[in-house]
Design an enzyme around this catalytic site. Sequence first.
Site, short mmCIF file in Angstrom:
data_model
loop_
_atom_site.label_atom_id
_atom_site.label_comp_id
_atom_site.label_asym_id
_atom_site.label_seq_id
_atom_site.Cartn_x
_atom_site.Cartn_y
_atom_site.Cartn_z
N TYR A 94 7.63 -4.12 -3.29
CA TYR A 94 7.17 -5.36 -3.89
C TYR A 94 6.66 -6.04 -3.29
O TYR A 94 7.92 -6.98 -2.36
CB TYR A 94 7.41 -5.04 -5.39
CG TYR A 94 6.34 -6.11 -6.28
CD1 TYR A 94 6.13 -4.83 -7.31
CD2 TYR A 94 6.89 -6.76 -6.94
CE1 TYR A 94 4.98 -5.09 -7.97
CE2 TYR A 94 6.35 -7.68 -7.77
CZ TYR A 94 5.08 -6.61 -8.61
OH TYR A 94 4.36 -6.71 -9.55
N MET A 288 -1.26 3.72 -7.53
CA MET A 288 -0.27 4.98 -7.80
C MET A 288 -0.64 6.32 -6.90
O MET A 288 0.56 7.38 -6.69
CB MET A 288 -0.33 5.89 -8.86
CG MET A 288 -0.62 4.79 -10.22
SD MET A 288 -0.89 4.88 -11.80
CE MET A 288 -0.37 6.45 -12.15
N LEU A 312 -0.39 -10.18 -11.52
CA LEU A 312 -0.31 -11.02 -12.56
C LEU A 312 1.02 -12.34 -11.84
O LEU A 312 0.48 -13.75 -11.89
CB LEU A 312 0.01 -10.45 -13.58
CG LEU A 312 0.92 -11.70 -14.66
CD1 LEU A 312 -0.75 -11.93 -15.60
CD2 LEU A 312 1.45 -10.69 -15.81
#
Length: 373
Positions: A94, A288, A312
């Site tokens: 991430y 994905m 975000l």
Amino acid sequence: MWVSCALRGSRTPARLRPGLLLSAGRRPPAAASYSASAEPSQVQALVYGHHGHPAKVVELKNLELTAVGGSDVHVKMLAAPINPSDINMIQGNYGLLPKLPAIGGNEGVGQVVAVGSNVTRVKPGDWVIPGNVSLGTWRTEAVFSEEALIRIPSDIPLHTAATLSVNPCTAYRMLMDFEQLQPGDSVIQNAANSGVGQAVIQIAAALGLRTINVVRDRPDIHRLTDRLKNLGAEYVITEEELRNHEMKNFFKDVPRPRLALNCVGGKSSTELLRHLAPGGTMVTYGGMAKQPVIASVSLLIFKDLKLRGFWLSQWKNDHSRDHLEELILTLCHFVRQGQLTAPACSEVPLQDHHHALETSMHPFTSSKQIFIM
């Protein structure tokens, strides 16, 4: 033996130790009437000390917090979901990774138990959600900095409150920030049954926008189609149907979308681009398929299509706390109007985390796993 654990978003250092576990799944007691507590408390937390397969590296441990400081807030967590970004963080894949060992969870809702003497925005009894990432919401209680929390109304459904600060925020910002859409305009998206996808459907319907929702084919496709249409989806089509030449006839009756939302990548994103209106924008917020976005040179040149990305966490970094609070209040308005609900959720106690983490990673999972404290 004590293990030091620095927690992002908390002014108070925490320590982890093995030991007798407290009972999980119990409802929180009523909020205390006092401001600050001088006594440390023991709570449960889902902790990982290194990156890897979530079901293998996450452990349920006792965590001891020191007393609440002047600018701190003692929060009793009520519910916290498992999101794809949580899984990616634990795997080490991430864009933002907390210092290890870390407590899992970036989203959830809690009730304020006590506040420090300098706290002004929240009081005991208030419901709060994370305003920052990497706070570690998979635990029964926590001490956070006041600046890390956003107060929300306590009269909205628990599951909706617990899943408000990630997927609906992402959906709303993507619908508002990239194209000046008007009622009647259409939006196309893949992964339409994801948490973001379901939020896009509902918020778009509230704004008068038409959605073309692409999903993978599956044995219960008719059930999924009905569920998405009940949320406000105007059209639900499969990836195979999107590649069909008959889509040309489809767009004789439906305006070509000016906005495409891509959470898949690979061939799916290429198909979204192919159906965009000239000058349209495709926003990628996930991958994905773990395959690159491939854009036709001719589409970029002759249709002047734009490729953008959205994260975000970056949006939060770029905007003030007031902007975030305004966004949350807007979403709460949709909730109160019955225009925004949580995705289907399966409640699980913290001690069932192995099963919950495995389930959240299965394909075609129709229910979000949510820890109930």
